[in-house]
Design a protein around this motif. Structure first.
Motif, PDB file in Angstrom:
ATOM      1  N   LYS A 164       0.747  -1.307  -0.084  1.00  0.00           N
ATOM      2  CA  LYS A 164       0.074  -0.067   0.090  1.00  0.00           C
ATOM      3  C   LYS A 164       0.941   1.203   0.038  1.00  0.00           C
ATOM      4  CE  LYS A 164      -4.109  -2.035   2.369  1.00  0.00           C
ATOM      5  NZ  LYS A 164      -4.790  -1.879   3.560  1.00  0.00           N
ATOM      6  N   VAL A 165       0.292   2.208  -0.401  1.00  0.00           N
ATOM      7  CA  VAL A 165       1.110   3.514  -0.504  1.00  0.00           C
ATOM      8  C   VAL A 165       1.702   3.913   0.757  1.00  0.00           C
ATOM      9  CG1 VAL A 165       0.925   6.121  -0.953  1.00  0.00           C
ATOM     10  CG2 VAL A 165      -0.321   4.601  -2.360  1.00  0.00           C
ATOM     11  N   GLY A 166       2.981   4.164   0.931  1.00  0.00           N
ATOM     12  CA  GLY A 166       3.918   4.333   2.232  1.00  0.00           C
ATOM     13  C   GLY A 166       4.460   3.165   2.595  1.00  0.00           C
ATOM     14  N   GLN A 167       4.122   1.956   2.332  1.00  0.00           N
ATOM     15  CA  GLN A 167       4.824   0.783   2.888  1.00  0.00           C
ATOM     16  C   GLN A 167       6.091   0.475   2.286  1.00  0.00           C
ATOM     17  OE1 GLN A 167       1.800  -2.399   2.452  1.00  0.00           O
ATOM     18  NE2 GLN A 167       1.294  -1.838   4.510  1.00  0.00           N
ATOM     19  N   SER A 168       6.793  -0.287   2.940  1.00  0.00           N
ATOM     20  CA  SER A 168       8.105  -0.430   2.261  1.00  0.00           C
ATOM     21  C   SER A 168       8.427  -1.909   2.512  1.00  0.00           C
ATOM     22  CB  SER A 168       9.322   0.318   3.024  1.00  0.00           C
ATOM     23  OG  SER A 168       9.399   1.544   3.133  1.00  0.00           O
ATOM     24  N   LYS A 169       9.229  -2.526   1.686  1.00  0.00           N
ATOM     25  CA  LYS A 169       9.749  -3.989   1.694  1.00  0.00           C
ATOM     26  C   LYS A 169      11.179  -4.160   1.233  1.00  0.00           C
ATOM     27  CE  LYS A 169       8.702  -8.332   1.459  1.00  0.00           C
ATOM     28  NZ  LYS A 169       8.252  -9.408   2.837  1.00  0.00           N
ATOM     29  N   SER A 170      12.112  -4.781   1.972  1.00  0.00           N
ATOM     30  CA  SER A 170      13.242  -5.160   1.854  1.00  0.00           C
ATOM     31  C   SER A 170      13.479  -6.436   1.015  1.00  0.00           C
ATOM     32  CB  SER A 170      14.234  -5.233   2.800  1.00  0.00           C
ATOM     33  OG  SER A 170      14.018  -4.060   3.354  1.00  0.00           O
ATOM     34  N   LEU A 171      14.224  -6.350  -0.250  1.00  0.00           N
ATOM     35  CA  LEU A 171      14.611  -7.385  -0.931  1.00  0.00           C
ATOM     36  C   LEU A 171      16.155  -7.879  -0.758  1.00  0.00           C
ATOM     37  CD1 LEU A 171      12.699  -6.822  -4.322  1.00  0.00           C
ATOM     38  CD2 LEU A 171      12.099  -8.365  -2.737  1.00  0.00           C
ATOM     39  N   THR A 172      16.505  -9.231  -0.977  1.00  0.00           N
ATOM     40  CA  THR A 172      17.783  -9.469  -0.753  1.00  0.00           C
ATOM     41  C   THR A 172      18.117 -10.238  -2.068  1.00  0.00           C
ATOM     42  OG1 THR A 172      17.694  -9.442   1.525  1.00  0.00           O
ATOM     43  CG2 THR A 172      19.596 -10.861   0.535  1.00  0.00           C
ATOM     44  N   ALA A 173      19.403  -9.666  -2.689  1.00  0.00           N
ATOM     45  CA  ALA A 173      19.380 -10.570  -3.934  1.00  0.00           C
ATOM     46  C   ALA A 173      20.927 -11.577  -3.826  1.00  0.00           C
ATOM     47  CB  ALA A 173      20.303  -9.609  -4.946  1.00  0.00           C
ATOM     48  N   LYS A 174      20.723 -12.704  -4.201  1.00  0.00           N
ATOM     49  CA  LYS A 174      21.927 -13.747  -3.986  1.00  0.00           C
ATOM     50  C   LYS A 174      22.390 -14.109  -5.243  1.00  0.00           C
ATOM     51  CE  LYS A 174      19.947 -15.741   0.478  1.00  0.00           C
ATOM     52  NZ  LYS A 174      19.400 -17.094   1.292  1.00  0.00           N
ATOM     53  N   VAL A 175      23.762 -13.899  -5.189  1.00  0.00           N
ATOM     54  CA  VAL A 175      24.530 -14.098  -6.490  1.00  0.00           C
ATOM     55  C   VAL A 175      25.209 -15.577  -6.368  1.00  0.00           C
ATOM     56  CG1 VAL A 175      26.233 -13.316  -7.877  1.00  0.00           C
ATOM     57  CG2 VAL A 175      24.714 -11.399  -6.961  1.00  0.00           C
ATOM     58  N   SER A 176      25.233 -16.283  -7.239  1.00  0.00           N
ATOM     59  CA  SER A 176      25.983 -17.688  -7.303  1.00  0.00           C
ATOM     60  C   SER A 176      26.962 -17.499  -8.496  1.00  0.00           C
ATOM     61  CB  SER A 176      25.114 -18.771  -7.169  1.00  0.00           C
ATOM     62  OG  SER A 176      24.199 -18.705  -8.289  1.00  0.00           O
ATOM     63  N   PRO A 177      27.852 -18.183  -8.296  1.00  0.00           N
ATOM     64  CA  PRO A 177      28.460 -18.821  -7.364  1.00  0.00           C
ATOM     65  C   PRO A 177      28.873 -18.074  -6.225  1.00  0.00           C
ATOM     66  CG  PRO A 177      30.349 -18.842  -8.997  1.00  0.00           C
ATOM     67  CD  PRO A 177      28.978 -18.306  -9.605  1.00  0.00           C
ATOM     68  N   LEU A 178      29.150 -18.749  -4.967  1.00  0.00           N
ATOM     69  CA  LEU A 178      29.525 -17.953  -3.776  1.00  0.00           C
ATOM     70  C   LEU A 178      30.545 -16.924  -3.811  1.00  0.00           C
ATOM     71  CD1 LEU A 178      29.051 -20.720  -1.201  1.00  0.00           C
ATOM     72  CD2 LEU A 178      27.425 -18.716  -1.594  1.00  0.00           C
ATOM     73  N   ASN A 179      31.703 -17.365  -4.745  1.00  0.00           N
ATOM     74  CA  ASN A 179      32.997 -16.591  -4.896  1.00  0.00           C
ATOM     75  C   ASN A 179      32.780 -15.430  -6.084  1.00  0.00           C
ATOM     76  OD1 ASN A 179      32.950 -18.424  -6.949  1.00  0.00           O
ATOM     77  ND2 ASN A 179      35.036 -18.687  -7.035  1.00  0.00           N
ATOM     78  N   ALA A 180      31.674 -15.427  -6.431  1.00  0.00           N
ATOM     79  CA  ALA A 180      31.279 -14.357  -7.661  1.00  0.00           C
ATOM     80  C   ALA A 180      31.147 -12.905  -7.102  1.00  0.00           C
ATOM     81  CB  ALA A 180      30.122 -14.662  -8.375  1.00  0.00           C
ATOM     82  N   ASP A 181      31.486 -11.897  -7.654  1.00  0.00           N
ATOM     83  CA  ASP A 181      31.087 -10.471  -7.264  1.00  0.00           C
ATOM     84  C   ASP A 181      29.601 -10.565  -6.872  1.00  0.00           C
ATOM     85  OD1 ASP A 181      30.861  -7.749  -7.008  1.00  0.00           O
ATOM     86  OD2 ASP A 181      32.152  -7.301  -8.471  1.00  0.00           O
ATOM     87  N   PRO A 182      29.278 -10.064  -5.590  1.00  0.00           N
ATOM     88  CA  PRO A 182      27.848 -10.047  -5.192  1.00  0.00           C
ATOM     89  C   PRO A 182      27.144  -8.637  -5.378  1.00  0.00           C
ATOM     90  CG  PRO A 182      29.372  -9.715  -3.306  1.00  0.00           C
ATOM     91  CD  PRO A 182      30.158  -9.989  -4.398  1.00  0.00           C
ATOM     92  N   SER A 183      27.994  -7.616  -6.247  1.00  0.00           N
ATOM     93  CA  SER A 183      27.413  -6.443  -6.347  1.00  0.00           C
ATOM     94  C   SER A 183      26.257  -6.266  -7.459  1.00  0.00           C
ATOM     95  CB  SER A 183      28.583  -5.354  -7.013  1.00  0.00           C
ATOM     96  OG  SER A 183      29.421  -5.449  -6.170  1.00  0.00           O
ATOM     97  N   VAL A 184      25.262  -5.704  -6.924  1.00  0.00           N
ATOM     98  CA  VAL A 184      23.999  -5.485  -7.743  1.00  0.00           C
ATOM     99  C   VAL A 184      23.458  -4.142  -8.030  1.00  0.00           C
ATOM    100  CG1 VAL A 184      23.293  -7.950  -7.387  1.00  0.00           C
ATOM    101  CG2 VAL A 184      22.478  -6.184  -5.856  1.00  0.00           C
ATOM    102  N   THR A 185      23.002  -3.908  -9.092  1.00  0.00           N
ATOM    103  CA  THR A 185      22.270  -2.550  -9.368  1.00  0.00           C
ATOM    104  C   THR A 185      20.647  -2.858  -9.282  1.00  0.00           C
ATOM    105  OG1 THR A 185      24.003  -1.857 -10.545  1.00  0.00           O
ATOM    106  CG2 THR A 185      22.235  -0.601 -10.678  1.00  0.00           C
ATOM    107  N   TRP A 186      19.815  -1.849  -8.379  1.00  0.00           N
ATOM    108  CA  TRP A 186      18.599  -2.050  -8.459  1.00  0.00           C
ATOM    109  C   TRP A 186      17.823  -0.814  -9.312  1.00  0.00           C
ATOM    110  CZ3 TRP A 186      16.518  -6.181  -5.488  1.00  0.00           C
ATOM    111  CH2 TRP A 186      17.293  -6.911  -4.814  1.00  0.00           C
ATOM    112  N   THR A 187      16.927  -1.252  -9.940  1.00  0.00           N
ATOM    113  CA  THR A 187      16.153  -0.370 -10.634  1.00  0.00           C
ATOM    114  C   THR A 187      14.427  -0.682 -10.547  1.00  0.00           C
ATOM    115  OG1 THR A 187      16.235  -1.742 -12.704  1.00  0.00           O
ATOM    116  CG2 THR A 187      17.855   0.127 -12.473  1.00  0.00           C
ATOM    117  N   SER A 188      13.838   0.368 -10.847  1.00  0.00           N
ATOM    118  CA  SER A 188      12.244   0.108 -10.924  1.00  0.00           C
ATOM    119  C   SER A 188      11.833   0.683 -12.190  1.00  0.00           C
ATOM    120  CB  SER A 188      11.497   0.990  -9.697  1.00  0.00           C
ATOM    121  OG  SER A 188      10.029   1.173 -10.017  1.00  0.00           O
TER     122      SER A 188
END
Length: 399
Positions: free
Chosen positions: A250-274
């Protein structure tokens, strides 16, 4: 095999399972999780599994990491479920009756007495109590570290330090975001930089932030160099968000997302867009904030272009109540501006349509301003225009 014999075998197997050592920490960050547990447990209780008390808000807190409120209740209920009869003997019938099968919120307004703390300490120090605490500590600390890793933090000492911040304050991400501003990127965050970020926000927690920093500086977790880890820096092959279907907000609410990158030794950096930032915006750490009714798609992209997306639907917030305030009496020829309150405060459309029951006595304009024309009484009413059909009335007498 008869039922009696089968029951004995099952009981023996359960007992044997309880005697096994606690599961090892996740291999991907075993040394970090183990060290974080050592530090957090030392800071909270001196690694005392039997401690029960009351936190600064007066709620019960229990165990080696001092879980409080509903989490304390859930932990104790898990211990009770392992051996109900033994738990009742250790903690006494009164506490057993209060906790067994109760809602997790049963201790939201509760203060433990000295005798109750002693009884709970016996339960917490039992074999089942310690096993359950280790299990929960592993789960919590692993989650803290995986959250930091998903942001892109890789330095093991910074990850350990982040875990202690997250456990004590519950808001680790804002510290990491500030540290990112100092370092230039999440991957560049070190223990020293995260400590600077912690001091920026810390008030009453400053002493603990410094003590943990000193502990890690004096005995740091070894940092692997590229030559020691030939597989470091592998290209991401897959990214997942852990969410399927459509996220409804609903308007005003928030939700956190977590991105998991594999394999484990890969660069975990991600860019978020809407896809429609006017509907819902997303921060650099993956927190979605609903801004206006509509639909959008939130996407996380790795450094080499791998993507994962989730749909977000933002619903309008309808008005649930309106109250009008003002003077209930007026003189002929005078005007007054009515005041009103709309609930909830984040209602999407707060427009109102005004009406007077007798325009010869009182008239009201679209802004809720009333003018008295002659002696009498009239009802000023308003109605929501968002489809909720909520109405409010206010009686005014003209003298």
């Amino acid at each position: 095999m008869n039922k009696k014999c089968f029951g004995r075998v099952l009981a023996w197997l359960l007992l044997a399972a309880m005697c096994l050592p606690a599961p090892s920490f996740a291999a991907a960050s075993a040394s970090v999780v183990e060290r974080a547990f050592q530090i957090i447990s030392k800071m909270e209780t001196g690694t005392n599994y039997t401690l029960a008390g009351n936190d600064t808000n007066g709620r019960p807190s229990v165990g080696v990491l001092q879980w409080n409120g509903s989490r304390a209740v859930s932990l104790l209920q898990a211990i009770i479920a392992d051996d109900p009869a033994g738990a009742k003997t250790l903690m006494g019938s009164a506490l057993y009756k209060e906790l067994n099968g109760a809602s997790a919120s049963v201790w939201n307004r509760r203060t433990l007495s000295k005798s109750e703390r002693t009884l709970l300490g016996k339960l917490l120090g039992s074999r089942q109590g310690i096993a359950r605490q280790k299990e929960l500590a592993q789960k919590d600390i692993t989650r803290y570290i995986e959250t930091a890793m998903a942001l892109g933090i890789t330095d093991p000492n910074a990850l350990c330090y982040y875990a202690d911040i997250a456990h004590q304050t519950g808001v680790g991400k804002k510290y990491a975001e500030y540290a990112k501003g100092l370092a230039g990127s999440y991957r560049a965050i070190t223990l020293d930089i995260l400590y600077k970020a912690a001091l920026h926000y810390a008030t009453f927690t400053k002493s603990r932030r410094t003590r943990v920093y000193n502990m890690l500086k004096e005995d740091p977790i070894p940092v692997k160099t590229p030559s020691a880890d030939p597989d470091a820096g592998a290209k991401p092959k897959k990214i997942t968000l852990g969410k399927t279907g459509t996220i409804k907000l609903k308007v005003g609410q928030s939700k956190s997302l977590t991105a998991k990158v594999s394999p484990l030794n890969a660069d975990p950096s991600v860019t978020w867009t809407s896809s429609k930032p006017a509907v819902a915006a997303v921060s650099e750490s993956g927190e979605i904030t609903a801004l206006a009714p509509g639909k959008t798609v939130i996407t996380a992209k790795t450094v080499n272009g791998k993507k994962a997306s989730v749909r977000v639907k933002v619903a309008r917030v309808l008005v649930t109540g309106v109250t009008i305030q003002g003077s209930s009496s007026m003189r002929k020829g005078k005007t007054q501006q009515l005041r009103w309150e709309i609930l909830p405060a984040n209602a999407t459309n707060t427009g109102l349509k005004w009406k007077s029951s007798d325009r010869k006595v009182l008239r009201v304009n679209a802004k809720g301003q009333v003018k008295a024309y002659r002696k009498g009484r009239a009802v000023i009413s308003c109605k929501t225009v968002d489809g909720s059909e909520i109405r409010a009335k206010f009686v005014i007498t003209v003298n």
